[in-house]
Motif scaffolding. Structure first.
Motif: not given
Length: 293
Positions: A242-265
């Motif tokens: 849905t959001y593609g593979t252009d994400y930033m991955k990191s680890e925290y508290g036993g979880k893998d974090l997949y982050e995408y950047r966008y602009t708010d209102l």
């Protein structure tokens, strides 16, 4: 000698047959009457009796072979009027059969059923009651208005509001004001303050604000949807599809974090995060925040 002459004398039977010489009438078979006079006739030599073939023998009392036989018609009883005082048998009176009887009964039953059905529907619609039918237009009390507002708030918390950006969750967009938050989600369940921020707790999301602006959103249940329809419990491959593979991955508290950047209102950069428990491929929670937070 006298008996022989008596047997050979001719005599006349009561049936009208004359010339009988034997002791029985050749026509009807009656015996010779005793009281009848027996005229004396000259004795004639006795002729031997001719033996007839078995098929030509006549029954006893019938005329000799070759003589035409006249018989009376068989007895036929005639109708006689009953004698006075004698009971007369009569056929019992039978009611004429009504050919339309079954049809009348069927029509009567059908009419009764139709009446019962009409009465049932009339009672159901209130046509037979004393109370007037309710109007299609009615006033809404203050309690009704409050209940309607709460119902609308619940619907809005399910994400029914059309979200504007990809930095959105549970019907809320990052960069909204607190007044817009209340208009969308209604009254919060509880609030708390931390690090200069105020957090509003709702059944589906937690809304974090700084000043009068919404700066963070965190899902609480799988009912909180992103603008593209993902939620807690979605699969990792659904996220990348849905959001593609252009994400930033990191680890925290036993979880893998997949982050995408966008602009708010308000044109500020924000981060859309999908947290997946390591060793699984299922989204554990979704969070959105400004990059400066």
């Amino acid at each position: 000698m006298e008996n022989r002459e008596t047997a050979t004398a001719e005599w006349r039977c009561s049936c009208g047959q004359s010339g009988n010489k034997g002791n029985f009438c050749v026509k009807c078979g009656k015996p010779r009457p005793i009281s009848q006079p027996q005229p004396s006739q000259p004795q004639q030599p006795q002729q031997p009796m001719q033996q007839l073939p078995p098929q030509n023998q006549q029954a006893y009392g019938h005329p000799p072979y070759g003589q035409q036989q006249y018989s009376q018609p068989p007895y036929q009883p005639q109708y006689q009027q009953p004698m006075y005082g004698q009971p007369v048998y009569q056929q019992p009176y039978q009611q004429p059969e009504d050919k339309n009887k079954n049809l009348k009964i069927g029509l009567g039953i059908a009419a009764l059923i139709l009446v019962l059905v009409l009465v049932f529907f009339a009672m159901k619609e209130g046509a037979l009651g004393d109370e007037p039918a309710p109007s299609n237009y009615s006033s809404v009390s203050k309690n009704g208005e409050k209940a309607a507002q709460n119902q609308n708030a619940d619907k809005k918390q399910d994400g029914s509001r059309e979200m504007q950006t990809d930095l959105s969750l549970g019907g809320m967009d990052l960069g909204m004001t607190v007044a817009q938050m209340h208009e969308t989600l209604g009254q919060e369940l509880s609030t708390k303050q931390k690090d200069g921020m105020v957090f509003y707790q709702y059944p589906t999301v937690e809304v974090g604000t700084r000043g009068d602006i919404v700066t963070s959103l965190v899902s609480e249940t799988g009912s909180a949807l992103t603008k593209r329809g993902l939620h807690e419990g979605s699969l990792l491959r659904e996220v990348t599809n849905t959001y593609g593979t252009d994400y930033m991955k990191s680890e925290y508290g036993g979880k893998d974090l997949y982050e995408y950047r966008y602009t708010d209102l308000q044109g500020q950069t924000g981060i859309l995060r999908f947290a997946v428990v390591q060793g699984t491929d299922t989204v554990n929670y979704i969070s959105i925040r400004r990059a400066t937070e």
